[in-house]
Every structure is written in C-alpha cells, then in structure tokens.
Design a protein around this motif. Structure first.
Motif, PDB file in Angstrom:
ATOM      1  N   ARG A 156      36.883  35.884  36.461  1.00 22.30           N
ATOM      2  CA  ARG A 156      37.830  35.356  35.482  1.00 22.30           C
ATOM      3  C   ARG A 156      38.537  36.492  34.743  1.00 22.30           C
ATOM      4  N   CYS A 157      37.767  37.497  34.356  1.00 23.74           N
ATOM      5  CA  CYS A 157      38.331  38.643  33.649  1.00 23.74           C
ATOM      6  C   CYS A 157      39.352  39.371  34.530  1.00 23.74           C
ATOM      7  N   THR A 158      38.993  39.597  35.795  1.00 18.97           N
ATOM      8  CA  THR A 158      39.886  40.279  36.730  1.00 18.97           C
ATOM      9  C   THR A 158      41.159  39.477  36.954  1.00 18.97           C
ATOM     10  N   PHE A 159      41.024  38.148  37.074  1.00 19.00           N
ATOM     11  CA  PHE A 159      42.194  37.293  37.277  1.00 19.00           C
ATOM     12  C   PHE A 159      43.188  37.445  36.134  1.00 19.00           C
ATOM     13  N   HIS A 160      42.677  37.401  34.900  1.00 18.86           N
ATOM     14  CA  HIS A 160      43.579  37.490  33.752  1.00 18.86           C
ATOM     15  C   HIS A 160      44.219  38.870  33.650  1.00 18.86           C
ATOM     16  N   HIS A 161      43.490  39.920  34.035  1.00 19.09           N
ATOM     17  CA  HIS A 161      44.092  41.255  34.052  1.00 19.09           C
ATOM     18  C   HIS A 161      45.225  41.321  35.070  1.00 19.09           C
ATOM     19  N   HIS A 162      45.023  40.755  36.241  1.00 20.31           N
ATOM     20  CA  HIS A 162      46.069  40.738  37.264  1.00 20.31           C
ATOM     21  C   HIS A 162      47.263  39.901  36.797  1.00 20.31           C
ATOM     22  N   ALA A 163      46.968  38.773  36.154  1.00 17.92           N
ATOM     23  CA  ALA A 163      48.047  37.928  35.647  1.00 17.92           C
ATOM     24  C   ALA A 163      48.818  38.643  34.544  1.00 17.92           C
TER      25      ALA A 163
END
Length: 243
Positions: free
Chosen positions: A163-170
């Motif tokens: 989840r953390c990685t997804f938001h960083h990519h977003a």
C-alpha cells in the motif's frame, strides 16, 4: 608557482582543499583563500573551490542544512526558520530535520522511518531495506521468538508495504502530470490551467500522507484510536482516487 598551481588544482578537484596543508611534510601551514586566488587562475577551478568553502560552512553550522530533495537542489535552509510543513523556497520540497529520512513523513514518526523492532526479541531491522539493524541477527523471519507468528507478520508487513509503495508511485504520477501540464500551459492559445495544477498539488500531498499513514498504521495497529485513523485514511483514499 606552477607547482603550487598544480597542487592546489588537484586538491580542489579531489574536494580536499579545505584542510590541505603545505606539500612539504614538515610544514603544517594551510594556504589562505587570498593565496589560492592569487595562484589559481581557472574560473572553473575557482568556482569548485568556492563551492567547497560553502559546503564546509554549512557543515560547520548546526542551524544550516541543505535541501534534501533527492532530485537535486542546492538551496541552503535555516532549520529554526522552518516549522513542520514549511517547504524549500526554491523547489518546494519538504524536509525532515529530525532524522536521516530525506523528506517530512507525517503522520509517521522519525523512529518509524528508521527502524522496526520485533516485539518479542527486540531484534531491529531497517524499514527501507529490511537488513538487520545489528550484525548479530541475520534473518528476521527466522527469529526463534517469532516462529509461530512469522507467516502472519510477514503477510501483514507485505500488505502495508504494498500500500505504501502504491501511494508513492501514485504520487510520482501526480508530480509527472503536474510537470506535463506546466509545459502545456506555456504554449500559446491554451486556456488557463491553474486549477488543474492546483489539483495535481493536492493529489501529490494526499498520496504522500496516505503513504506515510501506512507506516503509522503498521506501528499502531493495536491502539484504541486506530479505528478512527483507519476510517479517516480510507475516506481520504477514496476521495484521492476520485480526484
């Protein structure tokens, strides 16, 4: 003089000029700035020397620091003049001055960003690379005190990490989108796109908060207030996705 010029030029290019001394081993005298200016004539080398002096000055002043923008920024910041949430005046990057993490990470604390600790055996390991915090413990998932819960702990970490990685990519997407729109706005006959740029900035900030909320939630899962935090995070995520 040619020998001094070659010696000082080499020291400057190797970033070793600030504390350099006379090349004669028995002499500990250091060349002064005026002497270096009188010997070195290359403007490029002098520019490197002045940058070295500036770096040295910032390093010696506990109240000064460089902007930590990983994309690169040469702005010098005054720590006392920047409260939480204050951005670099040059690149708008928000730094954290209390730990080595390169940016402000609310709502996660500085300790959250630097290390994780096993509640059973106190083994610490790095949040970012998962390597042991100390060299005497080689594998977190083989920790003898955590064998019965190892699979659960690993799955829980993976979920929050994804989840953390997804938001960083977003967030990176939002930054890229804002840069693209900024370029388009400079073209003639294009309507005012400030409202879109403002939306991208809000999107970028929301993704940042969501990413670090994952860190905060991972550490505080068992506290009584986490139900409210999770509800607020879920609401923010739904609105952010819609935006």
């Amino acid at each position: 003089q040619p020998c001094w010029r070659e010696y000082l030029t080499t020291r400057i290019e190797q970033n070793m000029v600030v504390n350099c001394t006379c090349p004669i081993s028995e002499c500990r005298a250091q060349p002064t700035t005026a002497f270096i200016y009188s010997i070195v004539s290359s403007e490029e080398i002098i520019a490197k020397y002045e940058k070295a002096l500036l770096r040295r000055y910032v390093e010696c002043c506990s109240n000064l620091t460089w902007c930590t923008n990983p994309q690169g920024c040469d702005q010098i910041l005054l720590k006392d003049g920047l409260g939480y949430g204050a951005a670099c005046s040059k690149c708008s990057w928000i730094s954290c001055f209390n730990c080595n993490f390169p940016e402000a990470h609310y709502p996660a604390s500085c300790s959250h960003m630097s290390r994780m600790t096993c509640a059973k055996c106190n083994h610490g390991f790095c949040w970012r690379c998962l390597k042991p915090w100390r060299p005497n413990h080689k594998d977190y998932y083989n920790c003898s005190a955590m064998v019965s819960k190892a699979a659960w702990q690993e799955k829980r970490f993976q979920d929050y990490n994804e989840r953390c990685t997804f938001h960083h990519h977003a967030r990176e997407f939002a930054i890229s989108l804002r840069n693209s729109i900024s370029s388009i706005r400079e073209m003639p006959k294009i309507r005012n796109l400030n409202f879109v740029l403002d939306a991208c900035k809000v999107l970028e900030q929301a993704r940042k908060v969501l990413a670090y909320s994952c860190v905060y939630s991972y550490y505080n899962q068992d506290t009584e207030s986490m139900d409210i935090v999770e509800q607020q995070t879920e609401s923010l995520e739904l609105l952010t996705n819609a935006l």
